[in-house]
Design an enzyme around this catalytic site. Sequence first.
Site, mmCIF file in Angstrom:
data_model
loop_
_atom_site.group_PDB
_atom_site.id
_atom_site.type_symbol
_atom_site.label_atom_id
_atom_site.label_comp_id
_atom_site.label_asym_id
_atom_site.label_seq_id
_atom_site.Cartn_x
_atom_site.Cartn_y
_atom_site.Cartn_z
ATOM 1 C CB SER A 551 -20.069 41.942 -46.674
ATOM 2 O OG SER A 551 -21.446 42.183 -46.801
ATOM 3 C CG ASP A 637 -23.518 39.477 -53.300
ATOM 4 O OD1 ASP A 637 -24.545 39.369 -52.596
ATOM 5 O OD2 ASP A 637 -22.414 39.814 -52.836
ATOM 6 C CG HIS A 672 -23.050 38.247 -49.719
ATOM 7 N ND1 HIS A 672 -22.640 39.478 -50.185
ATOM 8 C CD2 HIS A 672 -22.829 38.268 -48.379
ATOM 9 C CE1 HIS A 672 -22.207 40.216 -49.176
ATOM 10 N NE2 HIS A 672 -22.308 39.510 -48.071
#
Length: 715
Positions: A551, A637, A672
């Site tokens: 991320s 995501d 995610h």
Amino acid sequence: MSDSIKPPVAKRVESRREFHGDVFLDPYEWLRDKSNPEVTAHLEAENDYADRTTARLEPLRQKIFDEIKARTKETDLSVPIRRGDWWYYARSFEGKQYGVQCRCPVTDPDDWHPPIFDEHTEIPGEQVLLDENVEAEGHEFFSLGAASVSPDGNVLAYSVDVVGDERYTLRFKDLRTFEQYPDEIVGIGAGATWATDNKTVYYTTLDAAWRPDAVWRHRLASGLPAEKVYHEPDERFWLAVGRTRSDAYILIVSGSAITSEIRYADAADPHAEFATVLPRRDGVEYSVEHAVVGGEDRFLILHNDGAVNFTLVEAPVGDPAAQRILIGHRDDVRLDAVDAFAGHLVVSYRREALPRIQLWPIEGDVYGRPEEITFESELMSTGLGANPNWDSPKLRIGAGSFVTPVQIYDLDLISGERTLLREQPVLGDYRREDYVERRDWAYGSDGARIPISIVHRVDIEFPAPALLYGYGAYEICEDPRFSIPRLSLLDRGMVFVIAHVRGGGEMGRLWYEHGKLLEKKNTFTDFVAVANHLVNSGLTGPEQLVAQGGSAGGLLMGAVANLAPDLFAGILAQVPFVDPLTTILDPSLPLTVTEWDEWGNPLKDRDVYHYVKSYSPYENVAARKYPPILAMTSLNDTRVYYVEPAKWVAALRHSKTDGNPVLLKTQMAAGHGGISGRYERWKEVAFQYAWVLAAADRDHYGSGQVDDLLSGAQG
């Protein structure tokens, strides 16, 4: 390796972007449209290429998966937590992907010691509240959001996401009859909060940018439409809703990255009007807890107004501005949270880059002498466990480290006795004395002292293969924690290292402030400084060092790939935020506006635009050598779009001057957090760890074959 394994080549279709007089021609922006069959076909081709290229690692992957499985107690249950007349706990079963939420009745109301059951024992009066495996049937993805029982114990509110886009469906189950209520609320945030009337539920909904922007109040089984309680018009702010532990108030929290505002209302009144605790002031953050001291209702307010590392004050509920300082500001201590109970407070804070907790007795109308809850290990992380009860005589706490599996304790608040209820089981021959965990320090380019956490087996020789992990954003702290899968790396002679770089919160609020906005590059240079320190100290070498981050940590991976590609033998980037400028220039995308306080607003600020462009991994890919790179992403995501790593990988392949492979692996039914189901997650970890081991130790893992894999598969 056969030369027939060729990587996919994404077509180049230039898309023009112009801001502040700067023109960028983006050849891969067309990959953003996932409804385009050509895009889907490209992602599938990338998956096929990644699978074929890494096929030689399948035996190693299977072995790592088998090790994780063999070390994990698959049929197990958690330590029960008391709420009202019930003990609540979760079960897991061998062969089942998901957990099962259960409860059993309290037999002695005066006994707060949790019953410790054998996982195979038939538990008297056990009720299965929710079997996640049943809920997940027929779905490739499953995530449980809320699982909240009404205060009277009669109704379960639970929410599920079966796509991975973090939009949940809320349902209700009568725990007396185990029948479903007809009420079903679709497309909401994950949580659900009960009012104390046992009929009213608060929840949030999300706007088109996936921002929780409204709080609603639903009256169960009334047939009436939900009532919108509050709407947050400022696109920088998120909403959350909860109930105080005292059950006195419902709280609505509006928060941006730098500003807070909290509203409160009577939790017993289903029609209650909300009042503001303190009006928002730009740059001032605060949190609120309700306490009763000397029979008076008080708000405990943790804030940073003139106190960068926060201060704790108390004030009458009726006059929150009439504040008295309980804990003043300190430069070396970051106050994180305060939790209130009937007879004590628990203050959570951070000192010397580690989380700690302190117990404050409430003695009549005053606070007693605080006591820190300590452990022997230097790198022990300590924090509150689940403590839902206002007047429990015991405090549930948790602790663990890199070599100490998670320990759950009950602390007797009268005697001070600490009882170990459970240590995370690790099957097989695990012994913590076979491993070493330690703290080290590196120095950044500007002299900043950067903490490093290191764990490895006691019997390895240096220099050794090493995996260096980093994140460095949002003030998130990467604290020591135990990991069963990580043992498969450590037992193969790999060192695991965390670089606690600026942008995280390990060293206080200023550590975060100096790693964001126009100081973001400190995050990247800190990571490079740690890598150089590991090499210069003889712990590892560039040919043995692999970097990992996900991320915002994936942005870090992309940045260091451009900054110092020769320092790493491989880079693992998970759901990487590698095209940040494109994203934060588009306010219609999820999270963009709320993220401007973290990264800056390049639409309005020319300096921000050029600063972000100067470190954007995608826009700074150049004709140079790069190490082998594995990028992992998910099609659904909503936080970091799959298109960012897809574009990055295409650009790397087009520009780089070496034969090292760049791989893209996309989960086609996930969000995610990646794929769901514990066995599927173990397989994904095994895939990643096999790649990491091969990249860091080519001689050992391949007899030439893996070396071919990592240096010649481009074809």
